[in-house]
Scaffold this active site. Structure first.
Site, PDB file in Angstrom:
ATOM      1  N   LYS A 183       0.818  -1.161   0.135  1.00 49.87           N
ATOM      2  CA  LYS A 183      -0.192   0.035   0.120  1.00 49.87           C
ATOM      3  C   LYS A 183       0.783   1.259   0.185  1.00 49.87           C
ATOM      4  CE  LYS A 183      -3.134  -2.508   2.972  1.00 49.87           C
ATOM      5  NZ  LYS A 183      -2.383  -3.973   2.496  1.00 49.87           N
ATOM      6  N   HIS A 421      -6.791  -2.726  12.252  1.00 52.42           N
ATOM      7  CA  HIS A 421      -6.185  -3.124  11.189  1.00 52.42           C
ATOM      8  C   HIS A 421      -4.889  -2.524  11.057  1.00 52.42           C
ATOM      9  CE1 HIS A 421      -6.126  -3.236   6.647  1.00 52.42           C
ATOM     10  NE2 HIS A 421      -6.688  -4.100   6.947  1.00 52.42           N
ATOM     11  N   ASP A 428      12.782  -2.152  21.467  1.00 53.58           N
ATOM     12  CA  ASP A 428      13.869  -1.695  22.403  1.00 53.58           C
ATOM     13  C   ASP A 428      13.569  -0.006  22.266  1.00 53.58           C
ATOM     14  OD1 ASP A 428      14.935  -3.880  22.493  1.00 53.58           O
ATOM     15  OD2 ASP A 428      16.558  -3.649  21.350  1.00 53.58           O
TER      16      ASP A 428
END
Length: 525
Positions: A183, A421, A428
């Site tokens: 996307k 979604h 860390d």
């Protein structure tokens, strides 16, 4: 008895005959003969000379002030995420490179199609690459867009039998089972939007039905060129087919009707109310006030080799290998958000190993009541006990809890929705991943994926703060009792509630998930 035997015999003969007819249908139906040739396909590449565009002139001074770093703006709010795409399309002058897994033929999908068309009318070169798995009903629109001289549309791993798409899966399953899940929305090679959202009303807060709590980022700086080059790789891959070689051409009348549909939609009361909400979004307000705030950070693109779409990518060319190379072994903590979590036995072993090293691991996924894919949930549910026994803390987002807890719109996973979604994690307290990758076998082995690894303690601390403060208020925490049985803790109205069965579900839903968990299909999830 004889009548029953005769009935069974006739039923069996009918079953055999039906199977034979299906085999013959699949073998001889027109359109199942294979894909068209890619010979002579046009060759286009990223335009690198875009510094003189409006967007280039706007962002280049910011980039020059932060050498080697990319500017990152999280787009948590669904309205902000849509507004960013529309506004950037409106200011594009040279190129729009757009790549998505799902594009709905609904209000926001139509408005974004119209934005692409308007950009092309201004002379912008538009390249639209869509995965073909979810394009049912879009054929006339895609053909109409492709007929514009400035728009080229390609389909990734296309299905050649357009009317009876399921036949394609029967005849070419090994290829069509591999999808492009990437996307990206990139403008003039100067700015890009990357993240978990597809294009559709449920992703942009424009429906009263299921809404997704999601996360994108707007990026400027050096990482944008990497995204543009990655788009070129996918555009030129052996899985990307010009739409005119797959779909029939459409008449000028169809093209006119599509334009009229978009114009009429702008007058629709629901669309007008949505556009009014967009104008009030934080993103639009900041744009009108003269600038957006960015987090400046070292940022790297991680992406699968598009050859993965054909099952031909080398292991070292996969996103998972790149992530391992960049992040190495976590030292202190991992906070993971994945709506579709299928850890598998190997994943449980890996999580358990880092937990044994003293690394704190916290995971947020969808509760069964909130997921939109119960089959995938079954692949997670059967691993819950093992994860908890390994010391991992599990949270499951409640269905109603993805709506705002208060008026604060700056929650890192989105401010509205009924199903998680977002796909993100921090390591860390220093590195953050945002992208399309789910922690499941499909993302790891079958679909192509992409995302950004951002070295930003500030963003990582935001995710940690969500796990500390907000997630316990909007999710069930899953635990094991002294007998090794699961229970769910819910914090509501200042009270701590305990559920000994999966909350918000029925016996039949739980039974269905259990039965699905027994199927040998984990590799498909």
């Amino acid at each position: 008895m004889e009548a029953r035997s005769l009935y069974r015999m006739e039923w069996f003969k009918g079953l055999l005959l039906g199977g034979l007819v299906l085999v013959l249908l699949v073998a001889f139906l027109p359109g199942c003969s294979g894909l068209p040739s890619l010979e002579g396909r046009s060759v286009t590449r990223v335009d690198r000379e875009t510094g003189d565009t409006f967007l280039g002139r706007t962002v280049q001074p910011l980039i020059a002030a932060h050498p080697g770093l990319s500017g990152i703006r999280p787009l948590q709010d669904a309205h902000d995420a849509f507004a960013a795409r529309v506004l950037l399309a409106q200011v594009a002058e040279r190129t729009l490179d757009v790549q998505y897994y799902i594009w709905r033929n609904d209000m926001t999908g139509t408005l974004l199609f119209h934005a692409l068309h308007q950009a092309a009318e201004r002379g912008v070169r538009v390249r639209l690459l869509l995965d073909d798995n979810n394009t049912a009903g879009l054929d006339p629109i895609l053909a109409a867009l492709n007929s514009h001289p400035n728009i080229e549309v390609r389909l990734f791993n296309p299905i050649t039998t357009r009317k009876f798409r399921w036949i394609g899966y029967l005849t070419d399953f090994s290829r069509l089972n591999r999808r492009m899940h990437n996307k990206s929305f990139t403008i003039d090679n100067q700015a890009t939007v990357i993240g978990g959202r597809n294009v559709g009303d449920e992703y942009f807060g424009a429906t009263e039905g299921v809404l997704f709590a999601d996360l994108d980022v707007l990026a400027i700086g050096p990482v944008v060129e990497a995204v543009s080059e990655d788009f070129d790789r996918y555009w030129a891959s052996g899985s990307s087919y010009p739409v005119e070689r797959i779909l029939p051409a459409v008449s000028e009348e169809v093209q006119r009707q599509l334009t009229e549909k978009a114009k009429a939609l702008e007058q629709d009361p629901a669309a007008a109310a949505y556009m009014k909400a967009l104008r009030q979004s934080d993103f639009v307000q900041e744009m009108h006030q003269g600038g957006l705030a960015f987090e400046w950070a070292e940022t790297r693109l991680v992406s699968d080799d598009p050859a993965k779409g054909l099952g031909l990518a080398a292991p070292e060319k996969l996103l998972t290998a790149r992530l391992a190379e960049i992040l190495e072994i976590p030292q202190t903590d991992v906070e993971l958000v994945s709506p579709y979590l299928v850890p598998t036995a190997a994943g449980v072993k890996a999580f358990a190993e880092i937990a044994r090293q003293g690394v704190a691991v916290r995971i947020l996924t969808n509760a069964l009541e909130a997921t939109d894919v119960a089959l995938v949930h079954s692949g997670y549910a059967k691993r819950r006990k093992e994860l908890l026994e390994a010391g991992i803390r599990l949270y499951e987002l409640r269905r109603e809890a993805a709506t705002p807890i208060d008026e604060d719109k700056h929650k890192i996973f989105g401010s509205s929705g009924s199903s998680l979604h977002a796909k993100t994690f921090s390591v860390d307290r220093s590195h953050v991943f945002v992208g399309s990758f789910n922690f499941d076998p499909r993302s790891a082995d079958l679909n192509t994926e992409m995302g950004l690894v951002i070295h930003s303690p500030a963003l990582a601390q935001q995710i940690e703060a969500q796990f500390n403060d907000r997630i316990p208020l909007s999710a069930y925490e899953v635990r094991l009792d002294e007998n090794g049985q699961l229970y769910w803790l819910e914090r509501r109205d200042g009270q701590l509630l305990r559920h000994d069965t999966e909350p918000g579900t029925t016996f039949w839903q739980r039974a269905g998930v259990y039965l699905m968990s027994l199927l040998p299909i984990e590799w498909l999830l």
